[in-house]
Design a protein around this motif. Sequence first.
Motif, PDB file in Angstrom:
ATOM      1  N   ARG A   1     -37.796  -9.048 -28.407  1.00 48.02           N
ATOM      2  CA  ARG A   1     -38.032  -8.525 -27.114  1.00 48.02           C
ATOM      3  C   ARG A   1     -39.630  -8.274 -27.003  1.00 48.02           C
ATOM      4  N   LEU A   2     -40.200  -8.916 -26.245  1.00 45.70           N
ATOM      5  CA  LEU A   2     -41.889  -8.899 -25.922  1.00 45.70           C
ATOM      6  C   LEU A   2     -41.891  -8.207 -24.820  1.00 45.70           C
ATOM      7  N   ARG A   3     -43.395  -7.597 -25.001  1.00 46.24           N
ATOM      8  CA  ARG A   3     -43.800  -6.920 -23.558  1.00 46.24           C
ATOM      9  C   ARG A   3     -45.038  -7.265 -23.360  1.00 46.24           C
ATOM     10  N   GLU A   4     -45.373  -7.793 -22.060  1.00 44.52           N
ATOM     11  CA  GLU A   4     -46.739  -8.072 -21.676  1.00 44.52           C
ATOM     12  C   GLU A   4     -47.916  -6.816 -21.636  1.00 44.52           C
ATOM     13  N   VAL A   5     -48.920  -7.075 -22.310  1.00 42.59           N
ATOM     14  CA  VAL A   5     -49.687  -5.888 -22.327  1.00 42.59           C
ATOM     15  C   VAL A   5     -51.180  -6.431 -21.381  1.00 42.59           C
ATOM     16  N   GLY A   6     -51.294  -7.461 -21.140  1.00 40.90           N
ATOM     17  CA  GLY A   6     -52.464  -7.782 -20.418  1.00 40.90           C
ATOM     18  C   GLY A   6     -52.839  -9.268 -20.523  1.00 40.90           C
ATOM     19  N   PRO A   7     -53.973  -9.863 -19.846  1.00 37.00           N
ATOM     20  CA  PRO A   7     -54.256 -11.195 -19.952  1.00 37.00           C
ATOM     21  C   PRO A   7     -55.031 -11.425 -21.691  1.00 37.00           C
ATOM     22  N   ASP A   8     -54.717 -12.811 -21.845  1.00 39.26           N
ATOM     23  CA  ASP A   8     -55.147 -13.177 -23.016  1.00 39.26           C
ATOM     24  C   ASP A   8     -56.254 -14.369 -23.048  1.00 39.26           C
ATOM     25  N   ALA A   9     -57.248 -13.962 -23.190  1.00 41.77           N
ATOM     26  CA  ALA A   9     -58.480 -15.148 -22.838  1.00 41.77           C
ATOM     27  C   ALA A   9     -58.363 -16.041 -24.045  1.00 41.77           C
ATOM     28  N   THR A  10     -57.655 -15.817 -25.338  1.00 42.02           N
ATOM     29  CA  THR A  10     -57.704 -16.684 -26.459  1.00 42.02           C
ATOM     30  C   THR A  10     -56.604 -17.689 -26.236  1.00 42.02           C
ATOM     31  N   SER A  11     -55.560 -17.231 -25.523  1.00 40.52           N
ATOM     32  CA  SER A  11     -54.200 -18.147 -25.578  1.00 40.52           C
ATOM     33  C   SER A  11     -54.582 -19.668 -25.007  1.00 40.52           C
ATOM     34  N   PRO A  12     -54.390 -20.516 -25.649  1.00 43.85           N
ATOM     35  CA  PRO A  12     -54.627 -22.074 -25.270  1.00 43.85           C
ATOM     36  C   PRO A  12     -53.599 -22.464 -24.154  1.00 43.85           C
ATOM     37  N   TRP A  13     -52.641 -21.563 -23.887  1.00 41.93           N
ATOM     38  CA  TRP A  13     -51.381 -22.112 -22.821  1.00 41.93           C
ATOM     39  C   TRP A  13     -51.757 -21.185 -21.714  1.00 41.93           C
ATOM     40  N   GLY A  14     -52.687 -20.469 -21.545  1.00 43.50           N
ATOM     41  CA  GLY A  14     -52.877 -19.430 -20.440  1.00 43.50           C
ATOM     42  C   GLY A  14     -51.768 -18.479 -20.103  1.00 43.50           C
ATOM     43  N   LEU A  15     -51.051 -18.186 -21.204  1.00 44.76           N
ATOM     44  CA  LEU A  15     -50.013 -16.976 -20.963  1.00 44.76           C
ATOM     45  C   LEU A  15     -50.976 -15.788 -21.305  1.00 44.76           C
ATOM     46  N   PRO A  16     -50.095 -14.644 -20.656  1.00 48.71           N
ATOM     47  CA  PRO A  16     -50.449 -13.272 -20.765  1.00 48.71           C
ATOM     48  C   PRO A  16     -50.380 -12.577 -22.416  1.00 48.71           C
ATOM     49  N   ARG A  17     -51.123 -11.807 -22.744  1.00 51.30           N
ATOM     50  CA  ARG A  17     -50.940 -11.357 -24.203  1.00 51.30           C
ATOM     51  C   ARG A  17     -49.752 -10.460 -24.253  1.00 51.30           C
ATOM     52  N   TYR A  18     -49.147 -10.587 -25.452  1.00 46.74           N
ATOM     53  CA  TYR A  18     -47.710  -9.739 -25.697  1.00 46.74           C
ATOM     54  C   TYR A  18     -47.878  -8.996 -26.640  1.00 46.74           C
ATOM     55  N   ARG A  19     -47.025  -8.151 -27.039  1.00 47.77           N
ATOM     56  CA  ARG A  19     -46.574  -7.536 -28.365  1.00 47.77           C
ATOM     57  C   ARG A  19     -45.090  -7.463 -28.355  1.00 47.77           C
ATOM     58  N   PHE A  20     -44.610  -7.786 -29.561  1.00 45.65           N
ATOM     59  CA  PHE A  20     -43.418  -7.435 -29.859  1.00 45.65           C
ATOM     60  C   PHE A  20     -42.655  -6.110 -30.069  1.00 45.65           C
ATOM     61  N   GLU A  21     -41.811  -5.874 -29.296  1.00 46.52           N
ATOM     62  CA  GLU A  21     -41.122  -4.438 -29.275  1.00 46.52           C
ATOM     63  C   GLU A  21     -39.971  -4.454 -30.214  1.00 46.52           C
ATOM     64  N   PHE A  22     -39.393  -5.654 -30.454  1.00 52.33           N
ATOM     65  CA  PHE A  22     -38.213  -5.481 -31.333  1.00 52.33           C
ATOM     66  C   PHE A  22     -38.033  -6.918 -31.834  1.00 52.33           C
ATOM     67  N   LEU A  23     -37.635  -7.027 -32.885  1.00 54.37           N
ATOM     68  CA  LEU A  23     -37.211  -8.692 -33.388  1.00 54.37           C
ATOM     69  C   LEU A  23     -36.102  -8.333 -34.723  1.00 54.37           C
ATOM     70  N   ASN A  24     -35.017  -8.852 -34.543  1.00 51.41           N
ATOM     71  CA  ASN A  24     -33.895  -8.702 -35.627  1.00 51.41           C
ATOM     72  C   ASN A  24     -34.472  -9.514 -36.902  1.00 51.41           C
ATOM     73  N   ASP A  25     -33.422  -9.472 -37.997  1.00 58.12           N
ATOM     74  CA  ASP A  25     -33.710 -10.036 -39.330  1.00 58.12           C
ATOM     75  C   ASP A  25     -33.614 -11.621 -38.988  1.00 58.12           C
ATOM     76  N   ARG A  26     -32.636 -11.843 -38.112  1.00 53.98           N
ATOM     77  CA  ARG A  26     -32.090 -13.261 -37.933  1.00 53.98           C
ATOM     78  C   ARG A  26     -33.324 -13.789 -37.315  1.00 53.98           C
TER      79      ARG A  26
END
Length: 212
Positions: free
Chosen positions: A135-160
């Motif tokens: 699960r990702l949450r958008e936390v704002g624009p990301d000027a460094t993203s080469p794909w023009g996507l927002p900046r995210y942070r992971f809120e959850f990820l399972n072992d798999r």
Amino acid sequence: NRALLTSIPDLMFRFDAEGRITDFQAPDLRQLHRPPEVFLGHLVEEVLPPEVARLTRNRLQEVAATGLPTRYEYDLPDAQSRDRRFESRLVPSGEGEFLAIVRDVSDRETALRALKESQSLYEDLMASTLAGIYRLREVGPDATSPWGLPRYRFEFLNDRFCELTGLPRETHLADPNALQRLIHPEDRSGWLARNQIAVAEGAPFAWDGRLV
């Protein structure tokens, strides 16, 4: 005054210096463990189950010695023989007198148990599934993203998910863009399009592709 006391939803019991119940207030007599004619004027040891009586006696002695309020919880059947959980706040209320304000917290305890069971089931599911889940949450624009996507942070990820990507959890948490760099170049445009739709419309995100 009496009108104020009767408006309070909690049970209240007054004790003398010897631990005798001298008065009470109950919005509903069905909440009581025993009828008033049985417990009024009697010591706690005479009207309560041994474990609850011992706990109450210890707390009375504590408040008498310190002059400070105390709080404790116990289980006790009500007048309908239903097991209930109570929270008692015991305070000094005069020379050689104590007041216990008692609240039925059974519903809270039931809800907490249900929450713990649900959390345990959720954790078991996340650990046993063959699918990678995150699960990702958008936390704002990301000027460094080469794909023009927002900046995210992971809120959850399972072992798999970590097994499928081949990257440790710490890497994903430190650099959410690491996931984007893992996508096969031929599949990246489809992933980007799906991602942008999901962000813009709040739509479910589904994608089939390759990781490298």
